[in-house]
Write a protein that holds these residues in place. Structure first.
Motif, short mmCIF file in Angstrom:
data_model
loop_
_atom_site.label_atom_id
_atom_site.label_comp_id
_atom_site.label_asym_id
_atom_site.label_seq_id
_atom_site.Cartn_x
_atom_site.Cartn_y
_atom_site.Cartn_z
N THR A 35 33.14 60.71 46.42
CA THR A 35 35.07 59.65 46.37
C THR A 35 35.32 59.99 45.73
O THR A 35 37.09 60.32 46.20
N ASP A 36 35.94 60.82 44.87
CA ASP A 36 36.40 61.83 43.77
C ASP A 36 36.02 62.29 42.60
O ASP A 36 34.68 61.96 42.38
N VAL A 37 36.57 63.56 42.15
CA VAL A 37 36.12 64.53 41.23
C VAL A 37 37.57 64.41 40.29
O VAL A 37 38.08 65.03 40.82
N GLN A 38 37.25 63.84 39.18
CA GLN A 38 38.17 64.05 38.05
C GLN A 38 37.79 65.01 37.27
O GLN A 38 36.61 65.00 36.23
N ILE A 45 34.29 69.05 31.68
CA ILE A 45 33.40 67.74 32.03
C ILE A 45 34.24 67.74 33.62
O ILE A 45 35.16 67.45 33.87
N ALA A 46 33.45 66.83 34.57
CA ALA A 46 33.45 66.53 35.55
C ALA A 46 33.28 64.99 36.11
O ALA A 46 32.31 64.87 36.07
N LYS A 47 33.54 64.39 35.54
CA LYS A 47 33.26 62.42 36.29
C LYS A 47 32.98 62.76 37.15
O LYS A 47 34.41 62.70 38.57
N VAL A 48 32.46 62.66 38.77
CA VAL A 48 32.19 62.30 40.09
C VAL A 48 32.08 61.20 40.22
O VAL A 48 31.09 60.19 40.27
N TYR A 49 32.82 60.45 41.51
CA TYR A 49 32.82 58.97 41.31
C TYR A 49 32.15 59.23 42.94
O TYR A 49 32.32 59.93 43.66
N ILE A 50 30.89 58.85 43.27
CA ILE A 50 30.41 57.89 44.77
C ILE A 50 30.42 56.91 44.71
O ILE A 50 30.87 55.47 44.51
N SER A 51 29.67 56.91 46.16
CA SER A 51 29.33 55.28 46.87
C SER A 51 28.13 55.92 47.99
O SER A 51 28.15 56.51 48.35
N ARG A 59 21.72 51.54 45.31
CA ARG A 59 22.57 52.21 44.22
C ARG A 59 22.02 52.57 42.86
O ARG A 59 22.36 54.00 42.60
N GLU A 60 21.05 51.65 42.28
CA GLU A 60 20.88 52.33 40.80
C GLU A 60 19.27 53.53 41.15
O GLU A 60 19.55 54.72 40.15
N ASN A 61 18.67 54.04 41.84
CA ASN A 61 17.87 54.19 42.76
C ASN A 61 18.50 55.77 42.47
O ASN A 61 17.76 56.59 42.42
N THR A 62 19.26 55.93 43.81
CA THR A 62 20.47 56.90 43.95
C THR A 62 21.21 57.66 42.62
O THR A 62 20.83 58.43 43.00
N LEU A 63 21.58 56.90 41.48
CA LEU A 63 21.78 57.12 40.35
C LEU A 63 21.31 57.64 39.11
O LEU A 63 21.07 59.41 38.78
N PHE A 93 29.80 55.41 39.69
CA PHE A 93 30.44 54.24 40.86
C PHE A 93 31.92 53.83 41.23
O PHE A 93 32.54 54.02 40.20
N ASP A 94 31.84 54.69 42.44
CA ASP A 94 33.47 53.86 42.62
C ASP A 94 33.47 52.95 43.09
O ASP A 94 33.04 52.38 43.68
N GLU A 95 34.26 51.98 42.34
CA GLU A 95 33.88 50.28 42.08
C GLU A 95 35.42 50.17 42.98
O GLU A 95 35.51 49.01 43.42
#
Length: 119
Positions: A35-38, A45-51, A59-63, A93-95
């Motif tokens: 959903t986003d990359v900051q 550092i790149a924070k990757v926001y995922i859904s 969700r946990e298994n994916t992470l 996770f993109d909350e």
């Protein structure tokens, strides 16, 4: 955040969607949307926001699967985007999507209850 960091983030978002969707064959990784990359101003550092589609366990298994593949993902990004140093990747996770869904549910409940009181 600098304009360059924004551009790198947008490019990474596009590439990550393709890498995660097509290149990684880990069965733990479910249906993921980036959903986003900051990216920090120094591009370290790149924070990757995922859904992730599915329940909490999926969700946990994916992470976990993404954490295992982090080195591969980073090397793929390094080949696709010309940078002196590829940013360190952190998945989160993109909350905001869950938050939006919760607000929508509450609005529907309020509307239903106000319709009942009008009857």
């Amino acid at each position: 955040m600098s304009l360059r960091a924004n551009r790198v983030g947008e490019q990474m978002k596009k590439e990550l969607g393709e890498i995660i969707g097509r290149k990684i064959k880990d069965p733990r990784i479910g249906f993921v949307t980036v959903t986003d990359v900051q990216v920090t101003g120094d591009l370290q550092i790149a924070k990757v926001y995922i859904s992730v589609l599915g329940d909490e366990e999926q969700r946990e298994n994916t992470l976990k699967g993404l954490a295992t593949a982090k080195g591969f993902i980073r090397s793929e990004i390094g080949q696709r985007i010309r940078l002196r140093k590829t940013p360190e990747i952190q998945f989160e996770f993109d909350e905001s999507i869950d938050y939006g869904n919760r607000i929508e549910t509450l609005i529907h409940e309020i509307n239903r209850s106000s319709e009942k009181t009008e009857d």
